[in-house]
Scaffold this motif. Structure first.
Motif, mmCIF file in Angstrom:
data_model
loop_
_atom_site.group_PDB
_atom_site.id
_atom_site.type_symbol
_atom_site.label_atom_id
_atom_site.label_comp_id
_atom_site.label_asym_id
_atom_site.label_seq_id
_atom_site.Cartn_x
_atom_site.Cartn_y
_atom_site.Cartn_z
ATOM 1 N N VAL A 1 0.720 -1.364 -0.032
ATOM 2 C CA VAL A 1 -0.101 0.105 -0.160
ATOM 3 C C VAL A 1 0.811 1.399 0.102
ATOM 4 N N VAL A 2 2.112 1.072 0.197
ATOM 5 C CA VAL A 2 2.961 2.326 0.425
ATOM 6 C C VAL A 2 3.124 3.420 -0.935
ATOM 7 N N GLY A 3 2.931 2.565 -1.864
ATOM 8 C CA GLY A 3 2.974 3.283 -3.320
ATOM 9 C C GLY A 3 1.828 4.091 -3.550
ATOM 10 N N HIS A 4 0.683 3.649 -3.377
ATOM 11 C CA HIS A 4 -0.614 4.437 -3.384
ATOM 12 C C HIS A 4 -0.640 5.253 -2.395
ATOM 13 N N PHE A 5 -0.411 4.850 -1.242
ATOM 14 C CA PHE A 5 -0.389 6.052 -0.080
ATOM 15 C C PHE A 5 0.352 7.175 -0.615
ATOM 16 N N TYR A 6 1.846 7.133 -1.046
ATOM 17 C CA TYR A 6 2.795 8.067 -1.623
ATOM 18 C C TYR A 6 1.985 8.929 -2.756
ATOM 19 N N GLU A 7 1.502 8.084 -3.701
ATOM 20 C CA GLU A 7 0.931 8.966 -4.687
ATOM 21 C C GLU A 7 -0.403 9.828 -4.455
ATOM 22 N N ARG A 8 -1.003 9.624 -3.456
ATOM 23 C CA ARG A 8 -2.054 10.293 -3.036
ATOM 24 C C ARG A 8 -1.693 11.524 -2.087
ATOM 25 N N VAL A 9 -0.820 11.101 -1.434
ATOM 26 C CA VAL A 9 -0.480 12.358 -0.373
ATOM 27 C C VAL A 9 0.446 13.086 -1.143
ATOM 28 N N SER A 10 1.239 12.603 -2.074
ATOM 29 C CA SER A 10 2.291 13.834 -2.935
ATOM 30 C C SER A 10 1.236 14.630 -3.854
ATOM 31 N N ARG A 11 0.052 14.091 -4.305
ATOM 32 C CA ARG A 11 -0.675 14.765 -4.831
ATOM 33 C C ARG A 11 -1.232 16.185 -4.245
ATOM 34 N N LEU A 12 -1.409 15.659 -2.886
ATOM 35 C CA LEU A 12 -2.171 16.831 -2.100
ATOM 36 C C LEU A 12 -1.159 17.811 -1.712
ATOM 37 N N LEU A 13 0.313 17.269 -1.326
ATOM 38 C CA LEU A 13 1.334 18.160 -0.881
ATOM 39 C C LEU A 13 1.804 19.066 -1.856
ATOM 40 N N ASN A 14 1.638 18.597 -3.313
ATOM 41 C CA ASN A 14 1.806 19.524 -4.470
ATOM 42 C C ASN A 14 0.923 20.642 -4.674
ATOM 43 N N GLU A 15 -0.266 20.788 -4.139
ATOM 44 C CA GLU A 15 -1.229 21.705 -4.127
ATOM 45 C C GLU A 15 -0.508 22.752 -2.967
ATOM 46 N N LEU A 16 0.262 22.686 -2.214
ATOM 47 C CA LEU A 16 0.724 23.713 -0.991
ATOM 48 C C LEU A 16 1.527 24.826 -1.763
ATOM 49 N N PRO A 17 1.281 25.839 -1.132
ATOM 50 C CA PRO A 17 2.399 26.741 -1.566
ATOM 51 C C PRO A 17 3.720 26.967 -0.449
ATOM 52 N N THR A 18 4.113 25.767 -0.474
ATOM 53 C CA THR A 18 5.189 25.549 0.603
ATOM 54 C C THR A 18 5.935 24.365 0.132
ATOM 55 N N ALA A 19 7.367 24.230 0.634
ATOM 56 C CA ALA A 19 7.850 22.938 0.250
ATOM 57 C C ALA A 19 7.463 21.871 1.273
ATOM 58 N N SER A 20 7.663 20.527 0.845
ATOM 59 C CA SER A 20 7.071 19.588 1.701
ATOM 60 C C SER A 20 7.866 18.283 1.317
ATOM 61 N N GLU A 21 7.801 17.376 2.111
ATOM 62 C CA GLU A 21 8.542 16.109 2.369
ATOM 63 C C GLU A 21 7.521 14.872 2.756
ATOM 64 N N ILE A 22 7.784 13.848 2.311
ATOM 65 C CA ILE A 22 7.196 12.636 3.016
ATOM 66 C C ILE A 22 8.451 11.621 3.447
ATOM 67 N N VAL A 23 8.235 11.574 4.617
ATOM 68 C CA VAL A 23 9.308 10.612 5.290
ATOM 69 C C VAL A 23 8.779 9.274 5.970
ATOM 70 N N PHE A 24 8.995 8.456 5.189
ATOM 71 C CA PHE A 24 8.706 6.757 5.750
ATOM 72 C C PHE A 24 9.669 6.219 6.440
ATOM 73 N N VAL A 25 9.291 5.833 8.177
ATOM 74 C CA VAL A 25 10.114 5.369 8.736
ATOM 75 C C VAL A 25 9.631 4.085 9.282
ATOM 76 N N ASP A 26 10.806 3.176 9.097
ATOM 77 C CA ASP A 26 10.638 1.488 9.511
ATOM 78 C C ASP A 26 10.309 1.526 10.916
ATOM 79 N N ASP A 27 9.269 1.178 11.308
ATOM 80 C CA ASP A 27 8.844 1.200 12.752
ATOM 81 C C ASP A 27 8.930 -0.250 13.267
ATOM 82 N N GLY A 28 9.563 -1.487 12.313
ATOM 83 C CA GLY A 28 9.576 -2.731 12.664
ATOM 84 C C GLY A 28 10.629 -3.344 13.594
#
Length: 70
Positions: free
Chosen positions: A43-70
């Motif tokens: 699911v991480v690829g689909h999640f990344y695509e959806r959140v990236s689209r939303l972040l690209n609409e922002l008038p500021t820089a953004s990042e998505i950080v995936f952390v392995d919590d296992g």
């Protein structure tokens, strides 16, 4: 996460999809989305695509950080 994000966008846009003239200066210089993941390969690829689209609409820089919590 997307439901919360939509609430944030509604506040910043007055719910009409267009940014308030004065709201751009209120945005932080960077928006970080930190996502804990463990065995999420399916699911991480689909999640990344959806959140990236939303972040690209922002008038500021953004990042998505995936952390392995296992």
């Amino acid at each position: 996460v997307v439901d919360i994000w939509e609430d944030v966008m509604d506040v910043k846009t007055n719910g009409n999809g267009a940014l308030n003239a004065g709201s751009v200066s209120q945005w932080p210089s960077l928006v970080s989305v930190v996502v804990p993941v463990f065995n999420e390969e399916g699911v991480v690829g689909h999640f990344y695509e959806r959140v990236s689209r939303l972040l690209n609409e922002l008038p500021t820089a953004s990042e998505i950080v995936f952390v392995d919590d296992g």
